[in-house]
Design a protein around this motif. Sequence first.
Motif, PDB file in Angstrom:
ATOM      1  N   GLY A   9      -7.631  -9.300  11.664  1.00 58.30           N
ATOM      2  CA  GLY A   9      -7.434  -9.346  10.225  1.00 58.30           C
ATOM      3  C   GLY A   9      -5.973  -9.139   9.889  1.00 58.30           C
ATOM      4  N   ALA A  11      -3.555  -8.508   6.497  1.00 55.64           N
ATOM      5  CA  ALA A  11      -3.476  -8.260   5.062  1.00 55.64           C
ATOM      6  C   ALA A  11      -2.105  -8.678   4.540  1.00 55.64           C
ATOM      7  N   SER A  19       2.144  -9.955  12.975  1.00 58.84           N
ATOM      8  CA  SER A  19       0.808 -10.255  13.481  1.00 58.84           C
ATOM      9  C   SER A  19       0.813 -11.476  14.390  1.00 58.84           C
ATOM     10  N   VAL A  83      -7.141  -4.931  12.399  1.00 62.93           N
ATOM     11  CA  VAL A  83      -6.514  -5.321  11.138  1.00 62.93           C
ATOM     12  C   VAL A  83      -5.067  -4.853  11.181  1.00 62.93           C
ATOM     13  N   ALA A  86      -2.610  -3.429   7.968  1.00 64.70           N
ATOM     14  CA  ALA A  86      -3.605  -2.989   7.005  1.00 64.70           C
ATOM     15  C   ALA A  86      -2.857  -2.356   5.836  1.00 64.70           C
ATOM     16  N   LEU A  90      -5.962  -3.147   1.329  1.00 64.29           N
ATOM     17  CA  LEU A  90      -7.000  -3.500   2.301  1.00 64.29           C
ATOM     18  C   LEU A  90      -7.770  -2.248   2.739  1.00 64.29           C
ATOM     19  N   LEU A 103     -12.481 -11.512   5.421  1.00 64.10           N
ATOM     20  CA  LEU A 103     -12.115 -10.353   6.234  1.00 64.10           C
ATOM     21  C   LEU A 103     -12.964  -9.131   5.872  1.00 64.10           C
ATOM     22  N   THR A 104     -13.026  -8.765   4.610  1.00 61.25           N
ATOM     23  CA  THR A 104     -13.771  -7.563   4.239  1.00 61.25           C
ATOM     24  C   THR A 104     -15.271  -7.740   4.450  1.00 61.25           C
ATOM     25  N   LEU A 107     -15.853  -7.081   8.064  1.00 58.98           N
ATOM     26  CA  LEU A 107     -15.787  -5.662   8.378  1.00 58.98           C
ATOM     27  C   LEU A 107     -17.124  -4.974   8.121  1.00 58.98           C
ATOM     28  N   PHE A 116      -7.589  -0.195  12.516  1.00 54.78           N
ATOM     29  CA  PHE A 116      -6.689  -0.497  11.413  1.00 54.78           C
ATOM     30  C   PHE A 116      -5.284  -0.022  11.782  1.00 54.78           C
TER      31      PHE A 116
END
Length: 403
Positions: A9, A11, A19, A83, A86, A90, A103-104, A107, A116
């Motif tokens: 993930g 954010a 990332s 993530v 994060a 987020l 994404l959420t 989760l 995270f």
Amino acid sequence: MNGPRVLLGVAGGIAAYKSAELLRRLTESGHSVRVLPTASALEFVGAATFEALSGQPVQTGVFADVPAVPHVKLGQEADLVVVAPATADLLARAAHGRADDLLTASLLTARCPVLFAPAMHTEMWEHAATQDNVALLRSRGSVVLEPASGRLTGKDTGPGRLPDPAEIAELARLLLERPDALPQDLAGRRVVVSAGGTREPLDPVRFLGNRSSGRQGYALARVAAQRGAAVTLVAAHTAELGDPAAVDVVRVGSAAQMRDAMLAAVKGADAVVMSAAVADFRPSALAEHKIKKGSTDPDPLVLTKNPDILRELVGGREPGQVIVGFAAETGDADGDALHHGRAKLARKGCDLLVVNAVGDGRAFEVPDNAGWLLGADGSEVELANGSKALLASRVWDAVASRL
């Protein structure tokens, strides 16, 4: 790819650019990675970058590819969710069970370890709302890393920086090896770890050293910090390792400098782990000028013993302090590495001793480690081969049970 299935993930923060490096590390390690960015994350890094590096499609909403039901299946089938970054937003949405993007939603359906890696400005990280959200996520079993300190957006500096992608990748591997490796059982404790190999000067150019890379000591410091401890890392020569997040690092060179730094750092510490490869000997005299290569052989090198830092720490320990030593051993005519480790534990008087059999690509300059954990109470635990972070987690288990 047939490796572990990882959801990455991302954010919407400036650290989103890191990332891509984390994604590269995960895929090159054999993981099958599906990137789930938020819509705001794509303002920083385009979907094409994530798709090219992962080889998988990138979507943000729950209405894409509806027949495959990705908002449910991706989380159900994952072996790990990471993530990174994060953001405060987020973390808040995850803590309160929001499911307003892919994404959420994933989760909520994930039943695997969830990691995270926060990244935000210091004021946002330290805000009571964020800290409450972090505590809530941790109480539910998620791992929320302590962020690094350093340069943030603009000229701001402080805690809230995303940990280095290599560090996140190492901790991700640890959770795949051992999902319960990062409990908050060291919260409120202060620990001191030594790492790396000391260098004993011979002349202004040369030194006597050893093959220690410092990776095991850094793994010990990194894991302790993410289990809640306040960590001081006394680091000798290392293989250009990045400082672990949320760890205070003290740099030293020689065994004498290591001794002075350790004696100062351990005051008031709950636990001390002496994993540095301290040279047993140093040249008796330091040449003022570079020793020249002449037509004759140089004078024999005269050595003198360095102080035994571990025994000194044991002799001056504070009440309740747990002390751990390390022993790099080889077998000989008198016994194998484990035999010599048992004898060293008796000599040193520490609470725990990690024994590593070295040579043939083992222990030094490699990412993995194995050995035995010996206790002064007569306990002996074999440490199966795995990442150095995995070995570190087993050591901290034993320390936590003795505190």
